[in-house]
Design a protein around this motif. Sequence first.
Motif, PDB file in Angstrom:
ATOM      1  N   MET A  63      13.556 -10.919  28.580  1.00 30.58           N
ATOM      2  CA  MET A  63      12.786 -12.107  28.968  1.00 30.58           C
ATOM      3  C   MET A  63      12.766 -13.060  27.785  1.00 30.58           C
ATOM      4  O   MET A  63      12.671 -12.621  26.634  1.00 30.58           O
ATOM      5  CB  MET A  63      11.350 -11.725  29.325  1.00 30.58           C
ATOM      6  N   CYS A  94       3.959 -15.881  31.510  1.00 32.08           N
ATOM      7  CA  CYS A  94       5.032 -15.951  32.503  1.00 32.08           C
ATOM      8  C   CYS A  94       4.864 -14.762  33.428  1.00 32.08           C
ATOM      9  O   CYS A  94       4.953 -13.612  32.982  1.00 32.08           O
ATOM     10  CB  CYS A  94       6.389 -15.925  31.839  1.00 32.08           C
ATOM     11  N   CYS A 138      10.178 -20.198  30.978  1.00 31.14           N
ATOM     12  CA  CYS A 138      10.398 -18.757  30.944  1.00 31.14           C
ATOM     13  C   CYS A 138      11.746 -18.455  31.586  1.00 31.14           C
ATOM     14  O   CYS A 138      12.123 -19.090  32.584  1.00 31.14           O
ATOM     15  CB  CYS A 138       9.272 -18.076  31.719  1.00 31.14           C
ATOM     16  N   GLU A 180       5.280 -19.967  35.054  1.00 29.72           N
ATOM     17  CA  GLU A 180       4.639 -20.138  33.757  1.00 29.72           C
ATOM     18  C   GLU A 180       3.245 -20.745  33.910  1.00 29.72           C
ATOM     19  O   GLU A 180       2.979 -21.480  34.874  1.00 29.72           O
ATOM     20  CB  GLU A 180       5.457 -21.067  32.855  1.00 29.72           C
ATOM     21  N   TRP A 192      11.740 -17.238  26.203  1.00 31.19           N
ATOM     22  CA  TRP A 192      11.082 -18.538  26.288  1.00 31.19           C
ATOM     23  C   TRP A 192      12.010 -19.582  25.675  1.00 31.19           C
ATOM     24  O   TRP A 192      12.562 -19.361  24.601  1.00 31.19           O
ATOM     25  CB  TRP A 192       9.757 -18.542  25.534  1.00 31.19           C
ATOM     26  N   LEU A 235       9.799 -16.609  38.635  1.00 27.65           N
ATOM     27  CA  LEU A 235       9.037 -16.747  37.401  1.00 27.65           C
ATOM     28  C   LEU A 235       8.091 -17.931  37.508  1.00 27.65           C
ATOM     29  O   LEU A 235       8.490 -19.014  37.952  1.00 27.65           O
ATOM     30  CB  LEU A 235       9.981 -16.968  36.212  1.00 27.65           C
TER      31      LEU A 235
END
Length: 125
Positions: free
Chosen positions: A34, A22, A96, A6, A36, A4
């Motif tokens: 997913m 992301c 993320c 960001e 945050w 991942l």
Amino acid sequence: HVQLVESGGGSVAAGGSLRLSCAASGDTYSVNCMGWFRQAPGKEREAVAAIYNGGTRTMYVDSVKGRFTISQDKAKNLVYLQMNMLSPEDTAMYYCAADLIAGGSWAFRSDFRYWGRGTQVTVSS
């Protein structure tokens, strides 16, 4: 394994907007959720928002409801966090996260398997 990355953080005045992205790569076909998270200096990492596979369900912490929107582009393996009406209290490193463990909750940091390195958001008053 899932990687991942960001992007989209920065500095903004109170009342402004930012959109975080992301980008996911690797074994993304198996990802069920997913999220945050954010972490301010001296504070615990807290869940901000999450989106379940296919965008069928989204979740938000109370403090961002009505201001933040999480969305997903499955074809591009991207997840976004649109942040509006930002306040200094939103200043934090934003992370993320991907793929909940079985029976896990979007609200718990420990329930996500994969993490990005974060992007800084700074909101000035």
